[in-house]
Design a protein around this motif. Sequence first.
Motif, PDB file in Angstrom:
ATOM      1  N   MET A 359       0.834  -1.203   0.000  1.00  0.00           N
ATOM      2  CA  MET A 359       0.000   0.000   0.000  1.00  0.00           C
ATOM      3  C   MET A 359       0.871   1.256   0.000  1.00  0.00           C
ATOM      4  O   MET A 359       0.628   2.208  -0.738  1.00  0.00           O
ATOM      5  CB  MET A 359      -0.926   0.007   1.217  1.00  0.00           C
ATOM      6  CG  MET A 359      -1.988  -1.065   1.186  1.00  0.00           C
ATOM      7  SD  MET A 359      -3.104  -0.922   2.609  1.00  0.00           S
ATOM      8  CE  MET A 359      -4.170  -2.347   2.322  1.00  0.00           C
ATOM      9  N   PHE A 360       1.909   1.238   0.837  1.00  0.00           N
ATOM     10  CA  PHE A 360       2.811   2.385   0.909  1.00  0.00           C
ATOM     11  C   PHE A 360       3.623   2.516  -0.374  1.00  0.00           C
ATOM     12  O   PHE A 360       3.646   3.564  -1.023  1.00  0.00           O
ATOM     13  CB  PHE A 360       3.745   2.255   2.114  1.00  0.00           C
ATOM     14  CG  PHE A 360       4.758   3.349   2.217  1.00  0.00           C
ATOM     15  CD1 PHE A 360       4.426   4.566   2.783  1.00  0.00           C
ATOM     16  CD2 PHE A 360       6.051   3.172   1.727  1.00  0.00           C
ATOM     17  CE1 PHE A 360       5.360   5.590   2.871  1.00  0.00           C
ATOM     18  CE2 PHE A 360       6.986   4.184   1.807  1.00  0.00           C
ATOM     19  CZ  PHE A 360       6.645   5.400   2.383  1.00  0.00           C
ATOM     20  N   VAL A 361       4.283   1.418  -0.762  1.00  0.00           N
ATOM     21  CA  VAL A 361       5.151   1.456  -1.941  1.00  0.00           C
ATOM     22  C   VAL A 361       4.335   1.740  -3.204  1.00  0.00           C
ATOM     23  O   VAL A 361       4.753   2.517  -4.070  1.00  0.00           O
ATOM     24  CB  VAL A 361       5.918   0.128  -2.088  1.00  0.00           C
ATOM     25  CG1 VAL A 361       6.772   0.137  -3.349  1.00  0.00           C
ATOM     26  CG2 VAL A 361       6.797  -0.105  -0.874  1.00  0.00           C
ATOM     27  N   GLY A 362       3.162   1.125  -3.304  1.00  0.00           N
ATOM     28  CA  GLY A 362       2.330   1.321  -4.480  1.00  0.00           C
ATOM     29  C   GLY A 362       1.919   2.771  -4.650  1.00  0.00           C
ATOM     30  O   GLY A 362       2.026   3.348  -5.738  1.00  0.00           O
ATOM     31  N   MET A 363       1.438   3.379  -3.564  1.00  0.00           N
ATOM     32  CA  MET A 363       1.024   4.781  -3.649  1.00  0.00           C
ATOM     33  C   MET A 363       2.218   5.706  -3.884  1.00  0.00           C
ATOM     34  O   MET A 363       2.096   6.736  -4.558  1.00  0.00           O
ATOM     35  CB  MET A 363       0.289   5.191  -2.360  1.00  0.00           C
ATOM     36  CG  MET A 363      -1.053   4.508  -2.180  1.00  0.00           C
ATOM     37  SD  MET A 363      -2.199   4.838  -3.577  1.00  0.00           S
ATOM     38  CE  MET A 363      -2.112   3.278  -4.456  1.00  0.00           C
TER      39      MET A 363
END
Length: 416
Positions: A359-363
Amino acid sequence: MDRHEKTMNAPSLFRNRFLQTILLSSVLLQVGIWVRNFAILLYVAERTNNDPYAISLISVAEFAPIFVFSFIGGTFADRWRPKRTMIWCDLLSAVSVFVVLLTIHYGSWHSVYLVAFISAILSQFSQPSSMRLFKYHVPEEQLQQGMALFQSLMAIFMVLGPMLGTFVYSTLGLEISIAVMGLVFLLSALVLIRLPEDHMQSQTAAVKGQFRKEFIEGFRYVWRSQVLRMLGLAFILAGLAVGVAQALNLFIVTERLGRSKEFLQYLLMVNGAAMLIGGGIVAAFAKRVPPQVLLAIGMIAGAVCTAIVGYSTSVPLTLTVQFLNGLVFPCIHIGISTMILKWSEASIVGRVNGVLNPMFVGMMVVSMSFAGALKGAFSLGTIYSGAGLLFLLGALVMVPIMNQKAPDNTHIAQET
């Protein structure tokens, strides 16, 4: 001796054999990663005459496996014995590096992308296994301090890593730099043999054919927990803010401060040095502050500092704000890691990590992708103020769960 008895009689954090071993392994891996990152970056830049597309592929090779393999790696990490998984991942990374080195030596320079790609894939299995062992071997009251030590280690390499990577590549060249990476991964695997036994049984045979069920269970577990749901939302907001700010840092240096692009390294070094100090401060006071509060503090500080950086045209002011931001930034990393460990059962830590981390890396990657378009449409001050607002929203997300206590049974190691 059961888990509760071990917690009551826990040795000091620095005498914990697991922590000693995992920190030494992390030092070796950080050396390899930074040498790899800068060797590939500088080599590709030279080989392609600074072609933006070729250089951007490096980030794709590093981040793409997180989307594809993080969920899968987290599920398998919960099924396999974590110590064995970590050792095998480092061994396979070392072998793959030397195989790719041969292909580079015999003329296929594009293989440099495989070095980052394969290593990133294997880390998606190793990292959640490390989190699982961390929960098993570190007493609950020392979790936050342990995470602060890891944050301090990361900060040290944020300062020293670029210099180390550049020096090794400039002095020894690409092939020796890649060989150094393979060697340190091999040494890390040997160091991990020293890890204490975890006594966790492999689930592979017992639950054969149940992978899909376990995979889905990770998402359901996060969704059922209000704390983990809110943490996921904070991950998304922080990723969006960090991505756009990182992508446009160079323009802060050249447009707002009127300096050459080389000045960016000083901003990063100031930020990294402050993170090292901040990690030490958090380690000293970690027991007294709930992780939700730590995360909120980090988000609020990030909001204010990011907005100021976007409008500042003063070098001393920008450097000061970067230092203050770095000083408080460890609160975000330590708060997040501690919450994952405290609110997840030992048998599902890998899957929870595998659900939340992308979620963090994707965003972050999404916001990096749109940063150029935003730069063309808005001023840097407006963009950085928007990033600051995202950080502030992330802090507000913590309000409903600020007073929640972690379940008493989550830190008990489960032999599955």
